[in-house]
Design an enzyme around this catalytic site. Structure first.
Site, PDB file in Angstrom:
ATOM      1  N   LYS A 100     -11.850   9.133 -45.438  1.00 35.67           N
ATOM      2  CA  LYS A 100     -10.619   8.289 -45.745  1.00 35.67           C
ATOM      3  C   LYS A 100     -10.051   8.164 -44.487  1.00 35.67           C
ATOM      4  O   LYS A 100      -9.525   9.057 -44.189  1.00 35.67           O
ATOM      5  CB  LYS A 100      -9.697   8.487 -46.567  1.00 35.67           C
ATOM      6  CG  LYS A 100      -8.723   7.396 -47.441  1.00 35.67           C
ATOM      7  CD  LYS A 100      -8.208   7.772 -48.709  1.00 35.67           C
ATOM      8  CE  LYS A 100      -7.154   6.325 -48.870  1.00 35.67           C
ATOM      9  NZ  LYS A 100      -6.703   7.051 -49.846  1.00 35.67           N
ATOM     10  N   CYS A 123      -9.928   4.652 -52.855  1.00 34.29           N
ATOM     11  CA  CYS A 123      -8.220   4.530 -53.252  1.00 34.29           C
ATOM     12  C   CYS A 123      -8.102   3.223 -52.554  1.00 34.29           C
ATOM     13  O   CYS A 123      -8.487   1.614 -52.870  1.00 34.29           O
ATOM     14  CB  CYS A 123      -7.513   5.020 -52.710  1.00 34.29           C
ATOM     15  SG  CYS A 123      -5.999   5.227 -53.692  1.00 34.29           S
ATOM     16  N   GLU A 164     -12.391   9.170 -57.348  1.00 31.43           N
ATOM     17  CA  GLU A 164     -12.485   9.942 -55.946  1.00 31.43           C
ATOM     18  C   GLU A 164     -11.519  11.336 -56.148  1.00 31.43           C
ATOM     19  O   GLU A 164     -10.405  11.648 -57.388  1.00 31.43           O
ATOM     20  CB  GLU A 164     -10.412   9.438 -56.080  1.00 31.43           C
ATOM     21  CG  GLU A 164      -9.759   9.279 -54.737  1.00 31.43           C
ATOM     22  CD  GLU A 164      -8.589   8.929 -54.224  1.00 31.43           C
ATOM     23  OE1 GLU A 164      -7.942   9.097 -53.235  1.00 31.43           O
ATOM     24  OE2 GLU A 164      -8.072   8.014 -55.721  1.00 31.43           O
TER      25      GLU A 164
END
Length: 543
Positions: A360, A413, A295
Site C-alpha cells: 500500500k 482501503c 484487506e
C-alpha cells in the site's frame, strides 16, 4: 406573497444575519447538505442549502477587510455542519479497542470535521476575494470551492471523502459525466448548479434576468442526464472470457483480526466460507478462477506461517489464484526483530507460490501511521493499528499480473477515494480490485460512502471495479458504474460473478484533470474580470 418574494425575503434575512445567527445558519445549511451523500443521495436538498453559501458570502461584505474573514468564518461553520454528520462513523474505529482509544473518540468525531472545515473556510475566503455583484458570483464560488476541495484531497496526503462532486453520482446517468471531467469537474458543476437559485433574489441592479442562472443550471443538469442515458445505452455490460470471481466476505469482528491466538479460528472460517456452495449449481471455489479475500485478512504474517500457506494451497484447485490482503514483514536479516510492516496484497497460486505483491502506497494518517511519528510516540500516542513506528509505505503503484486474466490495479482501503491513485495512463490495467476492511466503522453510512466513491473510479477510468470488504459492502461494478453483484453490509457470505470487461479509455483516463482545471481557470478569470469591470464602471465620488 409570491414565491419569489418569499425567496427574496429569506435570502435578505440570511445576508443581514450576524453573530450567532449567522453561524447557526451556516451550520444548519452544512448539515442539510450532508444528506446529499450516500446512502441517502438526497441531492435536491443542495438546491436549498447551497444558495445559503452565496447569501452568507454576500452578507460578509459588511465586515472588515472586504469581508474575507467573515466569509471564512461562515465557510468554517458550514464545513463543520457538513463534515460532522457525514463522518460521524469514524468514531466507531475508536471503540474497537475502547480501553486504549475511546477517550480520543470525541476529538476525532469533532476534531477531523473542524480541520476539514478549514478548507471550506479557505474556499469561502477565496470566493469573497473575487466576489461580484451579479449571478457570476455563483461561478466564483464554484471555482473557489473546487480549488479548496482539491486541496482537501491533497494536503497532508489528503482526505477527499464526500467531495461535493459525489452529489452528482446518483442516479447513475448523472455520474457518467465523470468519464469526461472526473471528480473535480463534477465538484465544479455541482456547486455551480446547486448554488444557482441564489441569483433569483437579485434585483435589476444586479442583472435584468435573475432567472437565467438557475434555468441554465437546470438545462445543464438535463444535458448531463441525457448524456448519461445515451452512454449507458451504448455500453452494455459485457464479461471478460473465462474469468470467474469468488469474493469472500467473512464479517469478522474487528478485534479478532488483531489477535494472533485467533489464527485457527480465522483460517477455519476463511477456508470453509471460501468453499461454501452458493447455489444448486455451485461447486464452491472450484467454480472460480480468482478467489478474493479482503484487506489485512490475517492476524499474522501470512507468508511466515507455513501451515496457513499449505491450507491455502489445499483450498485452491489448479488454475485458481487467491488475491488477498495481508500485513507483510519487511526483508530483514535472519533473527532481526520486526517492528514495522507493509499493508499488502498477495497473489497466490494453487501450489502456494506467491506470484505478485503490492504494498500500500497511500497510508491512512492516525490509522496506519502518525504524523511526526517518532515525536508523537514519545508522547505516548499510537495509531489505531498499533504498529510500532507505523506501517511502511510502498514504493509505487503498478498493476499486478494475474494468470489467465487481465492485469489488475490494486487499491487497498481508502486508496480507492483518490482519483490520481488509479490514473495510470501509461500502464493501463484491465480492472481494479479494492480490498478493504470497513469493519472499523460498524453498521454506519461510512461503507456506503466508500462504495459510492469506488464506483466513481470505475466510471472515470472505464475499468471494472471489484471490491472485497471484511464486513461489506463487497461488489462487482462494471466500467460504467453498474453494480453487477453485491453483498450487503454486515453479511457473511460469498459472491460469485464473472468479471466485467473494460471499455476503451475514457476522456478522463486519457487527459486527467485538465478539463476540470480549464473550467476552474475560466470561471476564476471571468469572475475577476467581471468584478474589475464593475468596479471601474462605478461613478467616481465628488467628495
Amino acid at each position: 406573497m409570491k414565491a419569489t418574494d418569499k425567496l427574496r425575503a429569506a435570502g435578505l434575512a440570511i445576508i443581514l444575519a450576524w453573530g450567532w445567527k449567522r453561524a447557526a445558519i451556516a451550520l444548519l445549511a452544512g448539515t442539510v447538505s450532508a444528506f446529499a451523500m450516500a446512502p441517502f443521495n438526497a441531492w435536491p436538498v443542495l438546491f436549498v442549502s447551497f444558495p445559503v453559501m452565496v447569501w452568507l458570502i454576500d452578507g460578509a461584505g459588511g465586515g472588515r477587510l472586504r469581508g474575507i474573514p467573515a466569509a471564512a468564518m461562515a465557510g468554517w461553520w458550514f464545513g463543520l455542519g457538513y463534515f460532522a454528520p457525514g463522518l460521524y462513523w469514524i468514531g466507531y474505529a475508536f471503540l474497537v479497542d475502547a480501553p486504549t482509544f475511546a477517550w480520543l473518540m470525541p476529538f476525532a468525531v469533532l476534531g477531523l470535521p473542524a480541520y476539514l472545515a478549514l478548507f471550506l473556510a479557505f474556499g469561502f475566503a477565496l470566493a469573497r476575494l473575487i466576489w461580484t455583484k451579479d449571478a457570476s458570483r455563483v461561478l466564483a464560488l464554484a471555482a473557489s470551492l473546487t480549488v479548496s476541495e482539491w486541496l482537501r484531497g491533497h494536503v497532508l496526503t489528503g482526505f477527499p471523502w464526500n467531495a461535493f462532486g459525489y452529489a452528482l453520482t446518483e442516479p447513475l446517468a448523472l455520474a457518467q459525466t465523470a468519464s469526461l471531467i472526473g471528480l473535480w469537474g463534477l465538484t465544479f458543476l455541482g456547486v455551480a448548479i446547486f448554488a444557482s437559485p441564489a441569483a433569483l433574489i437579485d434585483g435589476p441592479s444586479r442583472g435584468r434576468k435573475p432567472w437565467l442562472a438557475p434555468v441554465t443550471a437546470l438545462l445543464l443538469l438535463v444535458a448531463m442526464g441525457i448524456f448519461g442515458v445515451v452512454r449507458l445505452s451504448l455500453q452494455p455490460t459485457t464479461m471478460a472470457p473465462n474469468v470467474k470471481l469468488r469474493i469472500m466476505q467473512p464479517n469478522l469482528q474487528q478485534d479478532v483480526r488483531f489477535n494472533y491466538s485467533a489464527k485457527p479460528e480465522v483460517m477455519k472460517k476463511y477456508l470453509m466460507l471460501s468453499d461454501r456452495a452458493s447455489g444448486p449449481q455451485s461447486n464452491g471455489v472450484r467454480n472460480a478462477s480468482i478467489l478474493i479475500w479482503p484487506e489485512s485478512a490475517f492476524p499474522f504474517f501470512l507468508t511466515r506461517e507455513a501451515d496457513a500457506m499449505a491450507q491455502i494451497a489445499d483450498l485452491l484447485p489448479k488454475g485458481t489464484v487467491l488475491i488477498t490482503g495481508s500485513v507483510r514483514a519487511p526483508d530483514l536479516p535472519p533473527g532481526a526483530k520486526i517492528t514495522r510492516a507493509y499493508n499488502s496484497i498477495y497473489v497466490i497460486d494453487h501450489d502456494g507460490s506467491v506470484l505478485s505483491i503490492y504494498d500500500k502506497l497511500h497510508l491512512v494518517p492516525f490509522g496506519e501511521y502518525l504524523p511526526f511519528q517518532d515525536w508523537m510516540e514519545k508522547l505516548g500516542f499510537v495509531q489505531l493499528t498499533k504498529v510500532q513506528g507505523g506501517f511502511i509505505a510502498g514504493a509505487r503503484h503498478r498493476p499486478m499480473e494475474i494468470p489467465n486474466a487481465p492485469r489488475v490495479l490494486p487499491l487497498i482501503c481508502y486508496e480507492a477515494i483518490f482519483p490520481e491513485d488509479v490514473a495510470a495512463r501509461e500502464d493501463r490495467a484491465g480492472w481494479m480490485v479494492n480490498l478493504t476492511n470497513d469493519g472499523w466503522f460498524g453498521i454506519s453510512t461510512g461503507p456506503y460512502q466508500h462504495l459510492q466513491q469506488a464506483r466513481l473510479r470505475a466510471i472515470e477510468q472505464g475499468l471494472p471495479m471489484v471490491r472485497a470488504a471484511n464486513t461489506g459492502i463487497s461488489a462487482v461494478i462494471d466500467p460504467v458504474g453498474r453494480v453487477v453483484a453485491r453483498l450487503g453490509l454486515g453479511v457473511e457470505g460469498v459472491l460469485d460473478s464473472s468479471l466485467p470487461a473494460a471499455i476503451a479509455p475514457t476522456v478522463y483516463a486519457r487527459v486527467g484533470d485538465i478539463p476540470a482545471a480549464i473550467m476552474v481557470a475560466i470561471a476564476l478569470l471571468f469572475a475577476i474580470r467581471r468584478g474589475v469591470a464593475k468596479r471601474t464602471s462605478w461613478p467616481k465620488s465628488n467628495g
